[in-house]
Design a protein around this motif. Structure first.
Motif, PDB file in Angstrom:
ATOM      1  N   GLY A  28       0.531  -1.215   0.060  1.00  0.00           N
ATOM      2  CA  GLY A  28      -0.031  -0.018   0.077  1.00  0.00           C
ATOM      3  C   GLY A  28       0.768   1.264  -0.248  1.00  0.00           C
ATOM      4  N   LEU A  29       1.973   1.484   0.574  1.00  0.00           N
ATOM      5  CA  LEU A  29       2.725   2.424   0.687  1.00  0.00           C
ATOM      6  C   LEU A  29       3.555   2.722  -0.529  1.00  0.00           C
ATOM      7  N   ALA A  30       3.920   1.318  -1.223  1.00  0.00           N
ATOM      8  CA  ALA A  30       4.508   1.704  -2.421  1.00  0.00           C
ATOM      9  C   ALA A  30       3.657   2.318  -3.615  1.00  0.00           C
ATOM     10  N   VAL A  31       2.362   1.984  -3.543  1.00  0.00           N
ATOM     11  CA  VAL A  31       1.374   2.277  -4.179  1.00  0.00           C
ATOM     12  C   VAL A  31       1.128   3.901  -4.030  1.00  0.00           C
ATOM     13  N   GLN A  32       1.075   4.196  -2.820  1.00  0.00           N
ATOM     14  CA  GLN A  32       0.803   5.364  -2.435  1.00  0.00           C
ATOM     15  C   GLN A  32       1.936   6.594  -2.708  1.00  0.00           C
ATOM     16  N   ARG A  33       3.279   5.939  -2.787  1.00  0.00           N
ATOM     17  CA  ARG A  33       4.353   6.602  -3.115  1.00  0.00           C
ATOM     18  C   ARG A  33       4.314   7.007  -4.548  1.00  0.00           C
ATOM     19  N   ARG A  34       3.883   5.903  -5.483  1.00  0.00           N
ATOM     20  CA  ARG A  34       3.907   6.281  -7.043  1.00  0.00           C
ATOM     21  C   ARG A  34       3.022   7.245  -7.258  1.00  0.00           C
ATOM     22  N   ARG A  35       1.658   6.991  -6.289  1.00  0.00           N
ATOM     23  CA  ARG A  35       0.812   8.344  -6.637  1.00  0.00           C
ATOM     24  C   ARG A  35       1.344   9.599  -6.037  1.00  0.00           C
ATOM     25  N   LEU A  36       1.883   9.695  -5.123  1.00  0.00           N
ATOM     26  CA  LEU A  36       2.623  11.036  -4.867  1.00  0.00           C
ATOM     27  C   LEU A  36       3.405  11.621  -5.793  1.00  0.00           C
ATOM     28  N   LYS A  37       3.986  10.628  -6.211  1.00  0.00           N
ATOM     29  CA  LYS A  37       5.204  11.027  -7.401  1.00  0.00           C
ATOM     30  C   LYS A  37       4.602  11.443  -8.609  1.00  0.00           C
ATOM     31  N   ALA A  38       3.307  10.902  -8.976  1.00  0.00           N
ATOM     32  CA  ALA A  38       3.031  11.189 -10.166  1.00  0.00           C
ATOM     33  C   ALA A  38       2.071  12.784  -9.831  1.00  0.00           C
ATOM     34  N   LEU A  39       1.672  12.810  -8.592  1.00  0.00           N
ATOM     35  CA  LEU A  39       1.039  14.257  -8.416  1.00  0.00           C
ATOM     36  C   LEU A  39       2.091  15.289  -8.496  1.00  0.00           C
ATOM     37  N   ARG A  40       3.204  14.882  -8.044  1.00  0.00           N
ATOM     38  CA  ARG A  40       4.199  15.904  -7.717  1.00  0.00           C
ATOM     39  C   ARG A  40       4.854  16.238  -9.165  1.00  0.00           C
ATOM     40  N   VAL A  41       4.726  15.474 -10.170  1.00  0.00           N
ATOM     41  CA  VAL A  41       5.335  15.570 -11.453  1.00  0.00           C
ATOM     42  C   VAL A  41       4.003  16.556 -12.351  1.00  0.00           C
ATOM     43  N   ARG A  42       2.857  16.068 -11.989  1.00  0.00           N
ATOM     44  CA  ARG A  42       1.820  16.879 -12.533  1.00  0.00           C
ATOM     45  C   ARG A  42       1.779  18.312 -12.110  1.00  0.00           C
ATOM     46  N   LEU A  43       1.929  18.425 -10.840  1.00  0.00           N
ATOM     47  CA  LEU A  43       2.182  19.847 -10.199  1.00  0.00           C
ATOM     48  C   LEU A  43       3.080  20.666 -10.653  1.00  0.00           C
ATOM     49  N   GLU A  44       4.251  20.063 -10.820  1.00  0.00           N
ATOM     50  CA  GLU A  44       5.504  20.659 -11.504  1.00  0.00           C
ATOM     51  C   GLU A  44       5.088  21.012 -13.080  1.00  0.00           C
ATOM     52  N   ASN A  45       4.378  20.166 -13.633  1.00  0.00           N
ATOM     53  CA  ASN A  45       4.094  20.490 -15.088  1.00  0.00           C
ATOM     54  C   ASN A  45       3.163  21.710 -15.084  1.00  0.00           C
ATOM     55  N   MET A  46       2.293  21.692 -14.083  1.00  0.00           N
ATOM     56  CA  MET A  46       1.222  22.598 -13.975  1.00  0.00           C
ATOM     57  C   MET A  46       1.656  24.060 -13.797  1.00  0.00           C
ATOM     58  N   GLU A  47       2.811  24.018 -12.837  1.00  0.00           N
ATOM     59  CA  GLU A  47       3.751  25.217 -12.365  1.00  0.00           C
ATOM     60  C   GLU A  47       4.382  25.871 -13.699  1.00  0.00           C
ATOM     61  N   ARG A  48       5.200  24.817 -14.371  1.00  0.00           N
ATOM     62  CA  ARG A  48       5.688  25.466 -15.719  1.00  0.00           C
ATOM     63  C   ARG A  48       4.802  25.965 -16.508  1.00  0.00           C
ATOM     64  N   THR A  49       3.786  25.292 -16.810  1.00  0.00           N
ATOM     65  CA  THR A  49       2.658  25.682 -17.893  1.00  0.00           C
ATOM     66  C   THR A  49       2.221  27.413 -17.091  1.00  0.00           C
ATOM     67  N   ALA A  50       2.071  27.441 -16.044  1.00  0.00           N
ATOM     68  CA  ALA A  50       1.263  28.642 -15.579  1.00  0.00           C
ATOM     69  C   ALA A  50       2.735  29.808 -15.793  1.00  0.00           C
ATOM     70  N   GLN A  51       3.761  29.478 -15.381  1.00  0.00           N
ATOM     71  CA  GLN A  51       5.062  30.459 -15.473  1.00  0.00           C
ATOM     72  C   GLN A  51       5.133  30.789 -17.071  1.00  0.00           C
ATOM     73  N   ALA A  52       4.959  29.765 -17.845  1.00  0.00           N
ATOM     74  CA  ALA A  52       5.124  30.114 -19.383  1.00  0.00           C
ATOM     75  C   ALA A  52       3.942  31.050 -19.603  1.00  0.00           C
ATOM     76  N   GLN A  53       2.537  30.927 -19.068  1.00  0.00           N
ATOM     77  CA  GLN A  53       1.663  31.503 -19.471  1.00  0.00           C
ATOM     78  C   GLN A  53       2.022  33.307 -19.036  1.00  0.00           C
TER      79      GLN A  53
END
Length: 184
Positions: A28-53
């Motif tokens: 369960g922790l491994a699954v949660q860690r993968r989800r958190l990493k995916a969320l972190r990557v998504r957030l970073e992409n959103m921040e880059r997009t917002a900065q570009a905008q």
């Protein structure tokens, strides 16, 4: 006939269940860690997009600023609308001040989008303000900058004010060494 022991000798059912629960928790922790990493990557992409905008918006604003000032530079009647200077200026001076404003605003945009750090901004401004017309423009618009508060533009304006004071008090003709550039 003898019974074969499978190696669970001495382990109770509770212990086996505990090991199973721990394995499940680790999975369960491994699954949660993968989800958190995916969320972190998504957030970073959103921040880059917002900065570009934001950068695109600043560039569009800069383009519009230049178009408006160009019209005022080309048409003395329109330039009168922008005459907010502390002193009376001739039409020629007004056009020069509008162009000086464009130069400074362009430098400010470069800083805001990250093409220049504060030290580089300082060095460019130090060179730009060697021109007496640019200095006149700066002093004529002092009251307008006084209304800025808690912005990067206000902070950079104070930096320029201090630099100009240092340049005027300097005992050297070597203007490129006057003033202490801020650390980046």
């Amino acid at each position: 006939m003898a019974t074969q022991n499978t190696g669970t000798r001495g382990l109770s059912t509770a212990a086996v269940c505990g090991i199973g629960a721990a394995a499940g928790a680790l999975a369960g922790l491994a699954v949660q860690r993968r989800r958190l990493k995916a969320l972190r990557v998504r957030l970073e992409n959103m921040e880059r997009t917002a900065q570009a905008q934001r950068h695109a918006n600043l560039a569009n604003q800069q383009r519009q600023h230049w178009e408006l000032l160009s019209k005022a530079i080309d048409d003395p009647e329109l330039a009168e609308v922008l005459d907010l200077y502390e002193v009376s200026v001739s039409p020629k001076q007004r056009r020069q001040y509008l162009f000086a404003n464009t130069l400074y605003t362009n430098l400010l945009l470069y800083y805001r989008i990250g093409n220049l750090d504060k030290e580089e901004f300082f060095k460019h401004v130090r060179g730009m303000f060697q021109n007496p017309i640019v200095r006149e423009y700066w002093y004529a618009t002092q009251q307008q900058r006084a209304n800025l508060a808690d912005t990067d533009e206000a902070e950079l304006g104070l930096l320029v004010d201090e630099l100009l004071q240092n340049l005027e008090e300097a005992d050297t003709e070597e203007w490129w060494v006057v003033g202490e550039p801020p650390s980046a």
